[in-house]
Every structure is written in structure tokens, then in C-alpha cells.
Design an enzyme around this catalytic site. Structure first.
Site, PDB file in Angstrom:
ATOM      1  N   ARG A   1      10.897  12.333  11.382  1.00 29.22           N
ATOM      2  CA  ARG A   1       9.711  12.617  12.185  1.00 29.22           C
ATOM      3  C   ARG A   1       9.368  14.109  12.201  1.00 29.22           C
ATOM      4  O   ARG A   1       8.272  14.481  12.623  1.00 29.22           O
ATOM      5  CB  ARG A   1       9.910  12.111  13.612  1.00 29.22           C
ATOM      6  CG  ARG A   1      10.120  10.609  13.676  1.00 29.22           C
ATOM      7  CD  ARG A   1      10.202  10.106  15.095  1.00 29.22           C
ATOM      8  NE  ARG A   1       8.955  10.300  15.813  1.00 29.22           N
ATOM      9  CZ  ARG A   1       8.762   9.901  17.070  1.00 29.22           C
ATOM     10  NH1 ARG A   1       9.737   9.295  17.731  1.00 29.22           N
ATOM     11  NH2 ARG A   1       7.613  10.123  17.666  1.00 29.22           N
TER      12      ARG A   1
ATOM     13  N   LYS B   1       0.206   0.666  -3.783  1.00 31.63           N
ATOM     14  CA  LYS B   1       0.152   1.911  -4.567  1.00 31.63           C
ATOM     15  C   LYS B   1      -1.220   2.100  -5.211  1.00 31.63           C
ATOM     16  O   LYS B   1      -1.828   3.181  -5.121  1.00 31.63           O
ATOM     17  CB  LYS B   1       1.237   1.894  -5.663  1.00 31.63           C
ATOM     18  CG  LYS B   1       2.658   1.796  -5.141  1.00 31.63           C
ATOM     19  CD  LYS B   1       3.676   1.889  -6.252  1.00 31.63           C
ATOM     20  CE  LYS B   1       3.583   0.734  -7.239  1.00 31.63           C
ATOM     21  NZ  LYS B   1       3.892  -0.563  -6.631  1.00 31.63           N
TER      22      LYS B   1
ATOM     23  N   ASP C   1       0.419   1.768 -12.661  1.00 29.13           N
ATOM     24  CA  ASP C   1       1.366   0.701 -12.989  1.00 29.13           C
ATOM     25  C   ASP C   1       2.557   1.204 -13.807  1.00 29.13           C
ATOM     26  O   ASP C   1       3.702   1.027 -13.420  1.00 29.13           O
ATOM     27  CB  ASP C   1       0.682  -0.449 -13.725  1.00 29.13           C
ATOM     28  CG  ASP C   1       1.578  -1.671 -13.798  1.00 29.13           C
ATOM     29  OD1 ASP C   1       2.111  -2.056 -12.737  1.00 29.13           O
ATOM     30  OD2 ASP C   1       1.775  -2.209 -14.893  1.00 29.13           O
TER      31      ASP C   1
ATOM     32  N   HIS D   1       7.815   2.622 -13.000  1.00 34.69           N
ATOM     33  CA  HIS D   1       6.785   1.779 -12.382  1.00 34.69           C
ATOM     34  C   HIS D   1       6.210   2.527 -11.185  1.00 34.69           C
ATOM     35  O   HIS D   1       6.911   2.816 -10.212  1.00 34.69           O
ATOM     36  CB  HIS D   1       7.382   0.444 -11.930  1.00 34.69           C
ATOM     37  CG  HIS D   1       6.418  -0.422 -11.181  1.00 34.69           C
ATOM     38  ND1 HIS D   1       5.277  -0.932 -11.761  1.00 34.69           N
ATOM     39  CD2 HIS D   1       6.415  -0.858  -9.896  1.00 34.69           C
ATOM     40  CE1 HIS D   1       4.614  -1.657 -10.867  1.00 34.69           C
ATOM     41  NE2 HIS D   1       5.293  -1.619  -9.732  1.00 34.69           N
TER      42      HIS D   1
END
Length: 312
Positions: A243, A159, A177, A138
Site C-alpha cells: 500500500r 491485459k 498476446d 505471454h
């Protein structure tokens, strides 16, 4: 359900079916092909009966020199219950004993005009493609500057919206999808869209749109090798996010590990640009340019210099 049957390769390579028509629905379970030279010489101890048997000029010429009784026995042994089929190359004459044995045991006996080595190469490539391990994920698959980026995340995280913005920025949609993935090699994953939803993109509140119709044929592609996974998740205040970019997370799909980046989603963040830059940065790292590592090295040099000054 079998992925490939004998009838499929007959259609694909336009093979002539000589005998054994009742067995054309036999499944093919391996992409390996056997050229039974040792078997025709009488050595059947390790006969790979589950493979397609390919007989070329060498094997057929050797058969012609055998005693008729011995030839009949050995050719009958080729027709095993689990043998999917036998193919003769170069459109050569087929021994009558082989025709009789294939008809008796319902083993499809076929013939091609192609040379043995070339046909073996084409058939192997076709079978490896068809029999490759597959799965479905997915997510959304986009081609960004030549990098196949698989965007994953929970439903509703954004998405498809990010993919739409990427398409507007000139990148190409592969699947939305549901992404069908096949492992073509030990470290090669190729993704494509199911036929039903190819070129389609679902945007909540807008509905389903056809990307090729709206943005042109240059905005889509049928398949793409996957090299990077970007996982979108809702911002979690209690979670520590990388980071610097030194830590490299991995995601395993079938038997292949892919580099995975986790990007937190919150209002105001332009996901499309972040994903686009992630793809460009991934390309740079593969070319040997690692900005995070360069910064760390520079920082280490500064710390060492400061330490030396204090000692003085």
C-alpha cells in the site's frame, strides 16, 4: 537452426564472393570478429577459428612480404574446418594462395569496399543484434510516456482491454498476446511483436482489431526497450498487497532483472489509469523523486516530534 549464415551477411553488406561458394551456408555462432595478425606472423596457439576472419591493409601488406612457401602454409592454416568465412576489406587484391586454400576447404572468401574499422563495427552490430539471446513472453507491451511497460497476467484477466484503453489515451502498442524479447546488452531487453500479429490486438467478444488502421501510425511502434513489468492478478482477499510502494519486487527475464508491480484486478478499478500512473511514478523514481519514501520520512519526523513533546 542457425540464426545467421554467411549467405545472410553477403546479402546484407553486398559482399563480393571470390571463392569457397560451397560454404556459404556455414553458420556464424559468435559476434566476435578476428583480425589474424599474430596468426599471419606464425602464432596459431590461440587462433579463434570459430570467428569471421577480417583482413585489412595491415594483414594483406604483411602477407605480401612473406616468403611464398611460408605464406601458403599460414594462409592455409586460416582455413579451419569451423571457420565461417574470410573477408578482405578496402577491395584489395587477394593473395592467390588464400583463394586456393578457401576453395579447397570450402571456406567462403569475400571482399568489401568498406574500410576495415568501419566494416568491423557494422558487422559486429549486425551480428550482436541477430545472435542476441531471445525468449517469448505471454503478455502485452506498451510504450507509456517513453517507458516500456510489459503487462503480464493469466489469460482473461484484462491485459488487452487495458492496452486498448492506453492506446485511446495516446500511448503506443508494441505487441499483444506474444512479446518476443531479446537481450541486446547485460541490462537491456528489447521487445517486439511477431510478424504475424504485428499491430493487432485481440479483444474478447469483439475479435481482432488492427490498431494502426483504427488509431493511426502514431498508436503503434515496432519495438521498445522494456523497463517495467506490471503483473495483473485477480483480487485475493487473503493476500497482502503493498500500500505504500516501498517494497520493490523483481522479475528476471533471460539475464536481466526488471522492476515488477503486482496490481490486483477487481470490478470498478480502471486498470489503464493505474498502469499509466505506475509508469509515470516509475519515471519519477528514476529521476530521484520517491513519494513513498518522502511520506515515510515525514511520518518518522512526526513520530520523533511527538516523542520529544511527551518527554517535555
Amino acid at each position: 537452426m542457425a540464426k545467421v549464415r554467411i549467405e545472410d551477411i553477403i546479402k546484407k553488406f553486398n559482399l563480393e564472393l571470390i571463392s569457397g561458394e560451397e560454404g556459404i551456408h556455414r553458420p556464424i555462432t559468435t559476434s566476435d570478429i578476428s583480425r589474424p595478425g599474430l596468426e599471419l606472423a606464425g602464432f596459431f596457439n590461440y587462433y579463434p577459428a570459430d570467428r569471421i576472419q577480417l583482413l585489412g591493409m595491415t594483414e594483406i601488406t604483411f602477407c605480401e612480404r612473406l616468403d611464398p612457401t611460408e605464406r601458403k602454409i599460414r594462409l592455409e592454416k586460416l582455413c579451419n574446418d569451423i571457420t565461417p568465412g574470410i573477408i578482405i576489406s578496402r577491395e584489395m587484391d587477394v593473395p592467390e594462395e588464400l583463394i586456393e586454400a578457401s576453395e579447397e576447404y570450402s571456406i567462403p572468401l569475400m571482399r568489401t569496399k568498406m574500410k576495415t574499422t568501419r566494416f568491423s563495427s557494422h558487422l559486429t552490430n549486425y551480428l550482436e543484434f541477430k545472435l542476441a539471446p531471445t525468449t517469448a513472453v505471454h503478455g502485452v507491451l506498451v510504450d507509456i510516456y517513453g517507458v516500456g511497460v510489459l503487462i503480464t497476467g493469466k489469460s482473461g484477466v484484462g491485459k488487452s482491454e487495458a492496452a486498448l484503453e492506453l492506446v485511446k489515451r495516446g500511448h503506443r502498442l508494441v505487441a499483444d498476446d506474444c512479446v518476443e524479447i531479446r537481450q541486446e546488452d547485460t541490462d537491456t531487453l528489447v521487445g517486439n511483436a511477431p510478424d504475424l500479429i504485428e499491430h493487432l490486438l485481440e479483444i474478447r467478444g469483439l475479435g481482432i482489431i488492427n490498431v494502426m488502421t483504427l488509431f493511426g501510425a502514431g498508436a503503434v511502434r515496432s519495438h521498445k526497450r522494456i523497463t517495467l513489468v506490471v503483473d495483473l492478478e485477480l483480487w485475493d482477499q487473503s493476500k497482502h498487497y503493498d500500500r505504500l510502494g516501498l517494497d520493490e519486487e523483481k522479475m528476471k527475464i533471460i539475464d536481466t532483472e526488471l522492476t515488477k508491480l503486482t496490481i490486483p484486478v477487481r470490478p470498478g478499478r480502471n486498470l489503464a489509469i493505474i498502469i499509466e500512473v505506475a509508469a509515470m511514478n516509475f519515471r519519477l523514481k528514476r529521476m530521484g523523486v520517491n513519494a513513498a519514501q518522502q511520506f515515510t520520512d515525514r511520518l518518522a519526523d512526526v513520530i520523533i516530534d511527538e516523542g520529544d513533546r511527551e518527554e517535555m
